[in-house]
Write an enzyme that holds these catalytic residues in place. Structure first.
Site, PDB file in Angstrom:
ATOM      1  CG  HIS A   1      14.054   9.238   3.373  1.00 45.50           C
ATOM      2  ND1 HIS A   1      14.416  10.409   3.975  1.00 45.50           N
ATOM      3  CD2 HIS A   1      12.939   8.820   4.008  1.00 45.50           C
ATOM      4  CE1 HIS A   1      13.539  10.688   4.924  1.00 45.50           C
ATOM      5  NE2 HIS A   1      12.631   9.740   4.970  1.00 45.50           N
TER       6      HIS A   1
ATOM      7  CG  ASP B   1       4.770   5.681  -4.654  1.00 45.63           C
ATOM      8  OD1 ASP B   1       4.394   6.209  -5.713  1.00 45.63           O
ATOM      9  OD2 ASP B   1       4.900   4.447  -4.512  1.00 45.63           O
TER      10      ASP B   1
ATOM     11  CD  GLU C   1       2.498   3.751  -7.566  1.00 43.68           C
ATOM     12  OE1 GLU C   1       2.402   3.044  -6.545  1.00 43.68           O
ATOM     13  OE2 GLU C   1       3.252   4.746  -7.621  1.00 43.68           O
TER      14      GLU C   1
END
Ligand code: FAD
Length: 517
Positions: free
Chosen positions: A93, A158, A269
């Site tokens: 990723h 996340d 956040e």
């Protein structure tokens, strides 16, 4: 001559064949110790989430145990193939080919069984609840397994379909970081295969130089084959809140207020809302609109925080949220809250992923830019961003939220902005997608050039930022990135990977491949 020596072992001969480019006949999976070796030019190993860089390896190793990795690196270190580079690939990723190895060997970490052992406090001599887990396993697997015993890691990313070794090589940042530090601050011990092929266990008290080098070390010093992660009691439910702002100073002021309440707030956040459509895809748990008619071309901001369902003092999460929001200065009546299970809360991006996948919007180029910015520079950085990216151009969120420097261990290889007197550091994630419908190859090139300009301007003293998940065009830029920490980083490289075999896709050291688009 050297080749003949090594050819006494069949699996080594196979490796040699795999590395010799004229040996084109070598096509199928074969045994290398207890590993599969695939000669390949066109596999997933040359692809990552970014879809910006496509470097093909000469071979892919699918080890079944850390020993397979150790054998490979020991062999390469001792042979004339020492110029062959090796990249561990976790979940792939990365954005800019960081887990790729042009003409080298990619080690697919998911081939080692996940093997997860959860230990409740008191089970052993460690003194904390913790998990022992393979480096190639995914965080979602750890969550599923630990929740069975009512436990969970304290610090997250996340998105959970990332590998343990992949995020520990960077930092691992999310809404819990202000409270518990990044994932690299929540590791008790690691098993690592160094660039020399040594299999070592390390911790803050055993082989500590290797331990700290590898954490945030961008894969440069060794391959994490196992990690011991700190766990805590998991809540069942979470109250998840969003509050909106039309003024940046009020937004960051409230974020810093929540930062000062770690006893009440469990997750913090926030993000910039440059246009109404950008709210789409930030979460389906909340309305995809602002709830009022936004002013044309006006930029809004949203704080997101969460409170776990068990609270000391007998108050429930809803009461705690009420107590917190009373002290906040969000736009009148623009605060929404929902109750969700802890699992769904942590796994929230998966739902967005599914939705994007179903619309063909997941497997597209992702020209992302992530930066740490000291508190004193955050407003300038926001202005820099919005000056360079017209609000209407935005697809995808721009995350902005504060962290505390003292939750990061300065011994690790992770890099934060230099201004050490500033406790509060913001992380900003400009998470753009370039769908073929909205962005041609030329437009993608423009975005990448603009990202580079923004990153360079943000690194100047006026803002004093540092890239997270960094990408730099040359070893000289990397020196600047590390600043005063460069000498330590380079010394660690000489110690643990003296031939410079590991993680060439980062492009940190001269001679390693720079694959920037
Ligand atoms: P890979 O891309 O496979 O590898 C990354 C680097 O680590 C490479 O250099 C590789 O060689 C090295 N590496 C991989 N495995 C090992 C190992 N076992 N030992 C040593 N080196 C290794 N990051 C955050 O901090 N917070 C977030 O909230 C967050 N959200 C994200 C959401 C999405 C959708 C995506 C795509 C990325 C997100 N990231 C986030 C970034 C992510 O943490 C990094 O890209 C991370 O490297 C991905 O892990 P991976 O397993 O895919 O690593």
């Amino acid at each position: 001559m050297e080749l003949a020596l090594f050819c006494t072992k069949v699996n080594i001969l196979i490796l040699v064949l795999a590395l010799c480019s004229p040996c084109k006949f070598f096509q199928s999976p074969v045994d290398f110790g207890s590993s599969d070796f695939l000669r390949t030019r066109d596999t997933a190993a040359s692809l990552d989430f970014g879809r910006l860089v496509f470097n093909s390896p000469s071979a892919v190793l699918r080890p079944r145990s850390p020993m397979g990795i150790s054998l490979l690196l020991t062999f390469l270190s001792a042979s004339s193939f020492s110029q062959v580079t090796v990249a561990a690939r976790g979940a792939g990723h990365s954005i800019h080919g960081q887990a790729q190895a042009l003409d080298g060997i990619v080690i697919e970490m998911d081939s080692i069984p996940s093997d997860i052992y959860i230990h409740k406090r008191g089970d052993d001599e460690v003194g904390f609840s913790h998990a022992d887990i393979s480096g190639g396993a995914l965080w979602i697997e750890l969550l599923e397994e630990s929740l069975k015993l009512g436990l969970a890691p304290r610090s997250w990313t996340d998105y959970l379909y990332l590998s343990i070794g992949g995020t520990l090589s960077n930092g691992g940042v999310s809404g819990q970081t202000f409270k518990y530090g990044p994932q690299i601050s929540n590791v008790l011990q690691l098993d690592v295969v160094t660039g020399k092929g040594e299999l070592m266990t390390c911790s803050p008290t055993k082989n500590s130089e290797l331990f700290y080098a590898v954490l945030g070390g961008l894969g440069q010093f060794g391959i994490i084959t196992r990690a011991r992660i700190l766990l805590q009691d998991a809540p069942q439910k979470v109250r998840w809140v969003r509050a909106f702002y039309d003024d940046f100073d009020t937004f960051t002021g409230d974020q810093e207020l929540l930062l000062s309440m770690p006893d009440l707030v469990d997750y913090l956040e926030g993000f910039i809302v440059p246009n109404q459509p950008s709210l789409l895809g930030t979460s389906i748990a909340f309305p995809a609109h602002l709830g009022f008619m936004p002013e044309f071309h006006k930029v809004y901001y949203c704080i997101e925080f969460a409170v776990h369902d068990f609270q000391t003092g007998g108050a429930n999460a809803e009461q705690v949220v009420e107590k917190i929001t009373k002290q906040m200065s969000h736009m009148p009546s623009l605060v929404h809250s929902v109750e969700v299970s802890y699992f769904d809360f942590l796994n929230r991006v998966r739902i967005e992923e599914m939705s994007l996948r179903s619309r063909g919007l997941w497997e597209v180029p992702h020209p992302w830019l992530n930066m740490f910015v000291p508190k004193s520079g955050i407003k300038h950085f926001k202005d820099l961003l919005l000056d360079n990216i017209p609000p209407e151009e935005f697809e995808g969120p721009i995350l902005v939220y504060p962290l505390l420097r003292d939750k990061w261990d300065a011994n690790t290889s992770a890099v934060l902005p230099d201004a050490p007197v500033e406790q509060v550091v913001y992380i900003v994630g400009v998470l753009r997608s370039a769908t073929p419908a909205s962005c041609s190859a030329r437009c993608l090139g423009d975005i990448l050039r603009r990202n580079r300009r923004i990153a360079e301007a943000a690194s100047a003293p006026r803002i004093g930022g540092k890239q997270y998940l960094p990408r730099h065009p040359s070893p000289l830029h990397w020196r600047d990135h590390f600043g005063l920490r460069w000498n330590r980083f380079a010394a660690r490289k000489s110690l643990f990977d003296p031939l410079g075999l590991l993680a060439p896709g980062q492009g940190i050291f001269a001679g390693t491949h720079d694959s920037t688009v």
